[in-house]
Design a protein around this motif. Structure first.
Motif, PDB file in Angstrom:
ATOM      1  N   GLN A 199       0.792  -1.220   0.000  1.00 34.18           N
ATOM      2  CA  GLN A 199       0.000   0.000   0.000  1.00 34.18           C
ATOM      3  C   GLN A 199       0.831   1.279   0.000  1.00 34.18           C
ATOM      4  O   GLN A 199       0.395   2.290  -0.552  1.00 34.18           O
ATOM      5  CB  GLN A 199      -0.923   0.035   1.227  1.00 34.18           C
ATOM      6  CG  GLN A 199      -2.141  -0.858   1.130  1.00 34.18           C
ATOM      7  CD  GLN A 199      -3.063  -0.628   2.313  1.00 34.18           C
ATOM      8  OE1 GLN A 199      -2.996  -1.332   3.307  1.00 34.18           O
ATOM      9  NE2 GLN A 199      -3.901   0.368   2.208  1.00 34.18           N
ATOM     10  N   LEU A 200       2.017   1.234   0.613  1.00 32.23           N
ATOM     11  CA  LEU A 200       2.775   2.468   0.809  1.00 32.23           C
ATOM     12  C   LEU A 200       4.071   2.494   0.003  1.00 32.23           C
ATOM     13  O   LEU A 200       4.294   3.421  -0.788  1.00 32.23           O
ATOM     14  CB  LEU A 200       3.094   2.645   2.299  1.00 32.23           C
ATOM     15  CG  LEU A 200       1.928   2.510   3.288  1.00 32.23           C
ATOM     16  CD1 LEU A 200       2.418   2.812   4.697  1.00 32.23           C
ATOM     17  CD2 LEU A 200       0.778   3.426   2.914  1.00 32.23           C
ATOM     18  N   LEU A 201       4.945   1.508   0.205  1.00 33.70           N
ATOM     19  CA  LEU A 201       6.278   1.571  -0.386  1.00 33.70           C
ATOM     20  C   LEU A 201       6.252   1.397  -1.903  1.00 33.70           C
ATOM     21  O   LEU A 201       6.919   2.151  -2.628  1.00 33.70           O
ATOM     22  CB  LEU A 201       7.175   0.500   0.246  1.00 33.70           C
ATOM     23  CG  LEU A 201       7.391   0.605   1.757  1.00 33.70           C
ATOM     24  CD1 LEU A 201       8.342  -0.479   2.232  1.00 33.70           C
ATOM     25  CD2 LEU A 201       7.935   1.982   2.124  1.00 33.70           C
ATOM     26  N   LEU A 202       5.520   0.408  -2.386  1.00 35.08           N
ATOM     27  CA  LEU A 202       5.482   0.163  -3.827  1.00 35.08           C
ATOM     28  C   LEU A 202       4.888   1.351  -4.590  1.00 35.08           C
ATOM     29  O   LEU A 202       5.499   1.820  -5.576  1.00 35.08           O
ATOM     30  CB  LEU A 202       4.701  -1.116  -4.118  1.00 35.08           C
ATOM     31  CG  LEU A 202       4.581  -1.500  -5.602  1.00 35.08           C
ATOM     32  CD1 LEU A 202       5.965  -1.719  -6.216  1.00 35.08           C
ATOM     33  CD2 LEU A 202       3.721  -2.755  -5.769  1.00 35.08           C
ATOM     34  N   PRO A 203       3.724   1.877  -4.199  1.00 33.80           N
ATOM     35  CA  PRO A 203       3.214   3.062  -4.910  1.00 33.80           C
ATOM     36  C   PRO A 203       4.154   4.261  -4.820  1.00 33.80           C
ATOM     37  O   PRO A 203       4.295   5.014  -5.794  1.00 33.80           O
ATOM     38  CB  PRO A 203       1.878   3.353  -4.206  1.00 33.80           C
ATOM     39  CG  PRO A 203       1.479   2.064  -3.592  1.00 33.80           C
ATOM     40  CD  PRO A 203       2.757   1.388  -3.205  1.00 33.80           C
ATOM     41  N   PHE A 204       4.792   4.436  -3.661  1.00 34.61           N
ATOM     42  CA  PHE A 204       5.733   5.556  -3.497  1.00 34.61           C
ATOM     43  C   PHE A 204       6.893   5.422  -4.477  1.00 34.61           C
ATOM     44  O   PHE A 204       7.264   6.396  -5.155  1.00 34.61           O
ATOM     45  CB  PHE A 204       6.239   5.585  -2.056  1.00 34.61           C
ATOM     46  CG  PHE A 204       7.109   6.771  -1.742  1.00 34.61           C
ATOM     47  CD1 PHE A 204       6.554   7.936  -1.235  1.00 34.61           C
ATOM     48  CD2 PHE A 204       8.479   6.729  -1.952  1.00 34.61           C
ATOM     49  CE1 PHE A 204       7.350   9.037  -0.953  1.00 34.61           C
ATOM     50  CE2 PHE A 204       9.286   7.822  -1.677  1.00 34.61           C
ATOM     51  CZ  PHE A 204       8.707   8.985  -1.168  1.00 34.61           C
ATOM     52  N   ALA A 205       7.483   4.230  -4.558  1.00 32.47           N
ATOM     53  CA  ALA A 205       8.626   4.018  -5.455  1.00 32.47           C
ATOM     54  C   ALA A 205       8.209   4.183  -6.912  1.00 32.47           C
ATOM     55  O   ALA A 205       8.924   4.822  -7.704  1.00 32.47           O
ATOM     56  CB  ALA A 205       9.213   2.628  -5.217  1.00 32.47           C
ATOM     57  N   VAL A 206       7.069   3.622  -7.276  1.00 31.75           N
ATOM     58  CA  VAL A 206       6.597   3.740  -8.664  1.00 31.75           C
ATOM     59  C   VAL A 206       6.313   5.203  -9.001  1.00 31.75           C
ATOM     60  O   VAL A 206       6.650   5.680 -10.098  1.00 31.75           O
ATOM     61  CB  VAL A 206       5.336   2.880  -8.876  1.00 31.75           C
ATOM     62  CG1 VAL A 206       4.740   3.139 -10.251  1.00 31.75           C
ATOM     63  CG2 VAL A 206       5.678   1.402  -8.726  1.00 31.75           C
TER      64      VAL A 206
END
Length: 358
Positions: A199-206
Protein backbone atom coordinates in the motif's frame (compact mmCIF):
# COMPACT_ATOMS: atom_id res chain seq x y z
CA UNK A 1 14.32 73.44 8.07
CA UNK A 2 16.52 70.46 7.21
CA UNK A 3 16.41 69.35 10.86
CA UNK A 4 12.59 69.65 10.85
CA UNK A 5 12.35 67.55 7.68
CA UNK A 6 14.64 64.90 9.13
CA UNK A 7 12.58 64.77 12.35
CA UNK A 8 9.38 64.59 10.35
CA UNK A 9 10.85 61.83 8.20
CA UNK A 10 11.85 59.78 11.25
CA UNK A 11 8.41 60.29 12.75
CA UNK A 12 6.79 59.11 9.52
CA UNK A 13 9.04 56.06 9.44
CA UNK A 14 8.24 55.22 13.06
CA UNK A 15 4.51 55.62 12.34
CA UNK A 16 4.82 53.29 9.35
CA UNK A 17 6.66 50.70 11.43
CA UNK A 18 4.06 50.92 14.20
CA UNK A 19 1.25 50.59 11.67
CA UNK A 20 2.96 47.60 10.08
CA UNK A 21 3.44 46.07 13.52
CA UNK A 22 -0.25 46.57 14.35
CA UNK A 23 -1.24 45.00 11.05
CA UNK A 24 1.02 42.00 11.66
CA UNK A 25 -0.38 41.58 15.17
CA UNK A 26 -3.89 41.57 13.72
CA UNK A 27 -2.83 38.87 11.28
CA UNK A 28 -1.32 36.87 14.14
CA UNK A 29 -4.57 37.01 16.09
CA UNK A 30 -6.58 36.05 13.01
CA UNK A 31 -4.23 33.14 12.32
CA UNK A 32 -4.52 31.94 15.90
CA UNK A 33 -8.32 32.00 15.77
CA UNK A 34 -8.64 30.48 12.30
CA UNK A 35 -9.77 26.85 12.20
CA UNK A 36 -8.37 24.72 9.42
CA UNK A 37 -11.16 23.87 6.96
CA UNK A 38 -9.74 20.41 6.51
CA UNK A 39 -10.19 19.82 10.24
CA UNK A 40 -13.87 20.71 9.81
CA UNK A 41 -14.10 18.09 7.07
CA UNK A 42 -12.43 15.57 9.37
CA UNK A 43 -14.91 16.36 12.14
CA UNK A 44 -17.80 16.06 9.68
CA UNK A 45 -16.46 12.69 8.52
CA UNK A 46 -16.28 11.45 12.11
CA UNK A 47 -19.86 12.63 12.71
CA UNK A 48 -21.10 10.87 9.55
CA UNK A 49 -19.26 7.69 10.52
CA UNK A 50 -20.80 7.90 14.00
CA UNK A 51 -24.34 8.30 12.64
CA UNK A 52 -24.07 6.17 9.48
CA UNK A 53 -21.17 3.75 9.97
CA UNK A 54 -20.21 1.43 7.14
CA UNK A 55 -21.52 -2.08 7.80
CA UNK A 56 -21.58 -5.40 6.00
CA UNK A 57 -20.90 -5.39 2.28
CA UNK A 58 -20.73 -1.60 2.18
CA UNK A 59 -17.94 -1.71 4.80
CA UNK A 60 -15.97 -4.10 2.57
CA UNK A 61 -16.43 -1.82 -0.45
CA UNK A 62 -15.48 1.28 1.57
CA UNK A 63 -12.38 -0.50 2.87
CA UNK A 64 -11.31 -1.44 -0.67
CA UNK A 65 -11.84 2.15 -1.88
CA UNK A 66 -9.84 3.40 1.10
CA UNK A 67 -6.94 1.04 0.34
CA UNK A 68 -6.87 2.19 -3.28
CA UNK A 69 -6.98 5.83 -2.16
CA UNK A 70 -4.00 5.25 0.16
CA UNK A 71 -2.03 3.68 -2.69
CA UNK A 72 -2.84 6.67 -4.93
CA UNK A 73 -1.87 9.11 -2.17
CA UNK A 74 1.59 7.57 -1.75
CA UNK A 75 2.01 7.29 -5.52
CA UNK A 76 1.51 11.06 -5.70
CA UNK A 77 3.83 11.62 -2.73
CA UNK A 78 6.56 9.75 -4.58
CA UNK A 79 5.89 11.68 -7.78
CA UNK A 80 6.06 15.02 -5.96
CA UNK A 81 9.45 14.28 -4.38
CA UNK A 82 11.87 16.50 -6.32
CA UNK A 83 15.47 15.35 -6.62
CA UNK A 84 16.56 18.90 -7.47
CA UNK A 85 15.06 20.26 -4.26
CA UNK A 86 16.78 17.53 -2.27
CA UNK A 87 20.16 18.29 -3.83
CA UNK A 88 19.65 22.03 -3.27
CA UNK A 89 19.16 21.62 0.44
CA UNK A 90 21.34 18.62 1.20
CA UNK A 91 24.33 20.76 2.16
CA UNK A 92 22.55 21.90 5.33
CA UNK A 93 23.19 18.51 6.94
CA UNK A 94 23.20 19.80 10.56
CA UNK A 95 19.64 21.01 10.01
CA UNK A 96 18.55 17.66 8.58
CA UNK A 97 20.21 15.75 11.41
CA UNK A 98 18.50 17.87 14.05
CA UNK A 99 15.11 17.47 12.35
CA UNK A 100 15.47 13.69 12.16
CA UNK A 101 16.63 13.47 15.79
CA UNK A 102 13.70 15.61 16.89
CA UNK A 103 11.22 13.55 14.87
CA UNK A 104 12.41 10.03 15.62
CA UNK A 105 14.24 10.35 18.97
CA UNK A 106 12.92 13.35 20.92
CA UNK A 107 9.26 12.81 20.07
CA UNK A 108 9.27 9.06 20.87
CA UNK A 109 10.76 9.86 24.29
CA UNK A 110 7.98 12.39 24.87
CA UNK A 111 5.46 9.80 23.68
CA UNK A 112 6.64 7.06 26.02
CA UNK A 113 6.43 9.40 29.02
CA UNK A 114 3.07 10.85 27.93
CA UNK A 115 1.61 7.38 27.50
CA UNK A 116 2.62 6.39 31.01
CA UNK A 117 0.86 9.50 32.32
CA UNK A 118 -2.23 9.09 30.11
CA UNK A 119 -2.70 5.44 31.07
CA UNK A 120 -3.28 6.49 34.68
CA UNK A 121 -6.74 7.91 33.96
CA UNK A 122 -7.48 7.50 30.22
CA UNK A 123 -8.39 4.49 28.10
CA UNK A 124 -5.25 2.54 27.08
CA UNK A 125 -6.12 3.02 23.39
CA UNK A 126 -5.89 6.80 23.80
CA UNK A 127 -2.53 6.47 25.52
CA UNK A 128 -1.39 4.23 22.68
CA UNK A 129 -2.66 6.82 20.20
CA UNK A 130 -0.60 9.53 21.90
CA UNK A 131 2.50 7.35 21.62
CA UNK A 132 1.68 6.53 17.99
CA UNK A 133 1.36 10.26 17.27
CA UNK A 134 4.92 10.76 18.52
CA UNK A 135 6.27 8.03 16.24
CA UNK A 136 4.94 9.59 13.03
CA UNK A 137 7.12 11.45 10.48
CA UNK A 138 7.08 15.20 10.01
CA UNK A 139 4.58 16.82 7.70
CA UNK A 140 5.86 18.25 4.41
CA UNK A 141 3.53 20.95 3.07
CA UNK A 142 2.90 22.95 6.23
CA UNK A 143 6.53 22.66 7.38
CA UNK A 144 7.72 24.23 4.14
CA UNK A 145 4.92 26.82 4.12
CA UNK A 146 5.61 28.04 7.67
CA UNK A 147 9.37 28.06 7.04
CA UNK A 148 8.78 30.26 4.00
CA UNK A 149 6.47 32.65 5.87
CA UNK A 150 8.96 33.00 8.72
CA UNK A 151 11.92 33.62 6.39
CA UNK A 152 13.72 30.33 6.98
CA UNK A 153 15.90 28.14 4.80
CA UNK A 154 13.27 26.84 2.37
CA UNK A 155 15.53 24.45 0.35
CA UNK A 156 16.68 22.87 3.61
CA UNK A 157 13.05 22.64 4.76
CA UNK A 158 12.09 20.86 1.55
CA UNK A 159 14.95 18.40 2.02
CA UNK A 160 14.37 17.84 5.76
CA UNK A 161 10.60 17.45 5.57
CA UNK A 162 10.77 15.18 2.51
CA UNK A 163 13.48 13.04 4.12
CA UNK A 164 11.46 12.74 7.33
CA UNK A 165 8.32 11.76 5.43
CA UNK A 166 10.16 9.19 3.31
CA UNK A 167 12.18 7.68 6.15
CA UNK A 168 9.06 7.56 8.30
CA UNK A 169 7.42 5.08 5.97
CA UNK A 170 10.19 2.64 6.94
CA UNK A 171 11.11 3.83 10.44
CA UNK A 172 7.68 4.44 11.98
CA UNK A 173 6.63 0.76 11.67
CA UNK A 174 9.94 -0.27 13.27
CA UNK A 175 9.39 2.15 16.16
CA UNK A 176 5.86 0.79 16.56
CA UNK A 177 7.28 -2.73 16.74
CA UNK A 178 9.83 -1.66 19.37
CA UNK A 179 7.62 0.52 21.57
CA UNK A 180 4.06 -0.75 21.08
CA UNK A 181 4.24 -4.51 20.47
CA UNK A 182 3.17 -6.74 23.32
CA UNK A 183 1.02 -3.99 24.82
CA UNK A 184 -2.27 -4.95 23.21
CA UNK A 185 -1.97 -2.10 20.74
CA UNK A 186 -0.64 -3.92 17.76
CA UNK A 187 2.83 -4.45 16.40
CA UNK A 188 4.76 -5.31 13.25
CA UNK A 189 3.48 -8.64 11.93
CA UNK A 190 4.14 -10.23 8.55
CA UNK A 191 0.70 -9.06 7.44
CA UNK A 192 1.59 -5.50 8.46
CA UNK A 193 4.88 -5.67 6.54
CA UNK A 194 3.04 -6.94 3.48
CA UNK A 195 0.40 -4.20 3.78
CA UNK A 196 3.04 -1.49 4.15
CA UNK A 197 5.00 -2.78 1.16
CA UNK A 198 1.93 -3.12 -1.05
CA UNK A 199 0.00 0.00 0.00
CA UNK A 200 2.78 2.47 0.81
CA UNK A 201 6.28 1.57 -0.39
CA UNK A 202 5.48 0.16 -3.83
CA UNK A 203 3.21 3.06 -4.91
CA UNK A 204 5.73 5.56 -3.50
CA UNK A 205 8.63 4.02 -5.46
CA UNK A 206 6.60 3.74 -8.66
CA UNK A 207 5.43 7.34 -8.30
CA UNK A 208 8.96 8.63 -7.85
CA UNK A 209 10.19 6.70 -10.88
CA UNK A 210 7.31 8.14 -12.90
CA UNK A 211 8.03 11.72 -11.81
CA UNK A 212 9.64 12.78 -15.13
CA UNK A 213 6.39 11.84 -16.88
CA UNK A 214 4.09 13.47 -14.33
CA UNK A 215 5.96 16.59 -13.19
CA UNK A 216 4.17 18.94 -15.61
CA UNK A 217 0.77 17.52 -14.70
CA UNK A 218 1.51 17.83 -10.98
CA UNK A 219 2.69 21.43 -11.36
CA UNK A 220 -0.36 22.38 -13.43
CA UNK A 221 -2.96 20.68 -11.23
CA UNK A 222 -1.62 21.21 -7.72
CA UNK A 223 -5.10 21.91 -6.35
CA UNK A 224 -6.39 18.62 -7.76
CA UNK A 225 -3.49 16.71 -6.20
CA UNK A 226 -4.23 18.32 -2.83
CA UNK A 227 -7.88 17.27 -3.10
CA UNK A 228 -6.84 13.70 -3.86
CA UNK A 229 -4.54 13.74 -0.80
CA UNK A 230 -7.28 14.99 1.47
CA UNK A 231 -9.92 12.75 -0.06
CA UNK A 232 -7.75 9.71 0.66
CA UNK A 233 -7.32 10.76 4.28
CA UNK A 234 -11.06 11.36 4.70
CA UNK A 235 -11.84 7.91 3.28
CA UNK A 236 -9.45 6.26 5.74
CA UNK A 237 -10.93 8.23 8.64
CA UNK A 238 -14.47 7.23 7.64
CA UNK A 239 -13.60 3.54 7.40
CA UNK A 240 -11.61 3.59 10.65
CA UNK A 241 -14.26 5.39 12.68
CA UNK A 242 -17.05 3.31 11.17
CA UNK A 243 -15.36 0.14 12.39
CA UNK A 244 -14.67 1.72 15.78
CA UNK A 245 -18.27 2.93 16.17
CA UNK A 246 -19.58 -0.55 15.34
CA UNK A 247 -17.31 -1.83 18.14
CA UNK A 248 -18.77 0.72 20.60
CA UNK A 249 -16.24 3.56 20.39
CA UNK A 250 -18.37 6.37 21.86
CA UNK A 251 -19.71 4.24 24.67
CA UNK A 252 -16.16 3.89 26.01
CA UNK A 253 -15.02 7.53 25.83
CA UNK A 254 -16.34 10.60 27.64
CA UNK A 255 -15.92 14.25 26.54
CA UNK A 256 -13.41 14.65 29.36
CA UNK A 257 -11.19 12.06 27.65
CA UNK A 258 -10.97 14.32 24.60
CA UNK A 259 -10.16 17.34 26.76
CA UNK A 260 -7.36 15.50 28.54
CA UNK A 261 -6.04 14.26 25.19
CA UNK A 262 -6.10 17.83 23.86
CA UNK A 263 -4.17 19.04 26.90
CA UNK A 264 -1.52 16.32 26.59
CA UNK A 265 -1.07 17.04 22.86
CA UNK A 266 -0.67 20.75 23.61
CA UNK A 267 2.00 20.03 26.22
CA UNK A 268 3.88 17.74 23.81
CA UNK A 269 3.85 20.39 21.09
CA UNK A 270 5.02 23.06 23.55
CA UNK A 271 7.91 20.87 24.66
CA UNK A 272 8.86 20.12 21.05
CA UNK A 273 8.84 23.78 20.03
CA UNK A 274 10.82 24.83 23.10
CA UNK A 275 13.39 22.04 22.73
CA UNK A 276 14.03 22.56 19.01
CA UNK A 277 14.36 26.33 19.45
CA UNK A 278 16.71 26.01 22.43
CA UNK A 279 18.95 23.39 20.81
CA UNK A 280 19.19 25.35 17.55
CA UNK A 281 20.27 28.48 19.44
CA UNK A 282 22.72 26.62 21.69
CA UNK A 283 24.39 25.20 18.57
CA UNK A 284 24.66 28.69 17.09
CA UNK A 285 22.64 28.02 13.94
CA UNK A 286 21.77 30.94 11.71
CA UNK A 287 18.26 32.30 12.18
CA UNK A 288 17.18 30.84 8.82
CA UNK A 289 18.33 27.36 9.87
CA UNK A 290 16.81 27.74 13.34
CA UNK A 291 13.44 28.46 11.74
CA UNK A 292 13.75 25.34 9.59
CA UNK A 293 14.58 23.14 12.58
CA UNK A 294 11.69 24.55 14.62
CA UNK A 295 9.03 24.07 11.95
CA UNK A 296 10.23 20.78 10.47
CA UNK A 297 11.18 19.20 13.80
CA UNK A 298 8.01 19.98 15.75
CA UNK A 299 5.31 18.70 13.38
CA UNK A 300 3.58 15.40 12.76
CA UNK A 301 2.02 14.34 9.48
CA UNK A 302 -1.68 13.57 9.29
CA UNK A 303 -1.35 12.76 5.58
CA UNK A 304 1.23 10.01 6.24
CA UNK A 305 0.13 9.08 9.75
CA UNK A 306 -3.43 8.00 8.98
CA UNK A 307 -2.46 5.59 6.14
CA UNK A 308 0.44 4.16 8.17
CA UNK A 309 -1.86 3.54 11.14
CA UNK A 310 -4.41 1.96 8.80
CA UNK A 311 -1.75 -0.42 7.47
CA UNK A 312 -0.43 -1.34 10.92
CA UNK A 313 -3.60 -1.82 12.99
CA UNK A 314 -7.02 -3.45 12.68
CA UNK A 315 -9.72 -1.10 11.39
CA UNK A 316 -11.62 -1.05 14.70
CA UNK A 317 -8.50 0.16 16.53
CA UNK A 318 -7.48 2.88 14.07
CA UNK A 319 -10.28 5.30 15.06
CA UNK A 320 -9.25 5.87 18.69
CA UNK A 321 -5.56 5.60 17.79
CA UNK A 322 -5.65 8.51 15.34
CA UNK A 323 -7.76 10.80 17.56
CA UNK A 324 -4.64 12.35 19.19
CA UNK A 325 -3.06 12.84 15.74
CA UNK A 326 -6.15 14.68 14.49
CA UNK A 327 -6.15 16.96 17.54
CA UNK A 328 -2.39 17.55 17.30
CA UNK A 329 -2.80 18.47 13.63
CA UNK A 330 -5.03 21.45 14.41
CA UNK A 331 -2.99 22.56 17.44
CA UNK A 332 0.25 22.61 15.44
CA UNK A 333 -1.35 24.65 12.65
CA UNK A 334 -2.66 27.27 15.05
CA UNK A 335 0.52 27.50 17.14
CA UNK A 336 2.89 27.55 14.17
CA UNK A 337 0.81 30.21 12.41
CA UNK A 338 1.44 32.51 15.35
CA UNK A 339 5.14 31.62 15.62
CA UNK A 340 5.76 32.04 11.89
CA UNK A 341 4.18 35.50 11.92
CA UNK A 342 6.30 36.48 14.91
CA UNK A 343 9.47 35.42 13.11
CA UNK A 344 8.33 37.38 10.04
CA UNK A 345 7.50 40.46 12.13
CA UNK A 346 10.87 40.37 13.90
CA UNK A 347 12.66 40.09 10.55
CA UNK A 348 10.66 42.98 9.05
CA UNK A 349 11.40 45.20 12.07
CA UNK A 350 15.11 44.32 11.94
CA UNK A 351 15.26 45.18 8.23
CA UNK A 352 13.38 48.46 8.82
CA UNK A 353 15.81 49.65 11.51
CA UNK A 354 18.44 52.10 10.19
CA UNK A 355 22.04 50.87 10.48
CA UNK A 356 23.82 51.99 13.62
CA UNK A 357 26.09 54.97 13.05
CA UNK A 358 29.78 54.49 13.67
Amino acid sequence: MARFRATRGRAGANWAIQRTGAFMKARIIAAALRIDRFLLLLVATVVIASILPARGDFADIASLVSDLAIALLFFLHGAKLSRQAIMAGIRAWPVHLLVLLATFVMFPIFGVVARQVADIWLDPNIGAGILLLCLMPSTVQSSIAFTSIAGGNVPAAVCSASASSTIGVFLTPLLVAMLMSGSGSGGLSLDSIYAIALQLLLPFAVGHLARPLLVRFLDRYKALVTKVDRGAILSVVYVAFSAAVVEGLWSRYAPSDLLWTLLICTVILGLALTTTTTVARLLGLKKEDEITVVFCGSKKSLASGVPIASALFPAAMVGPLILPLMLFHQIQLMACSVIAQRYATARAEAEAEPPASA
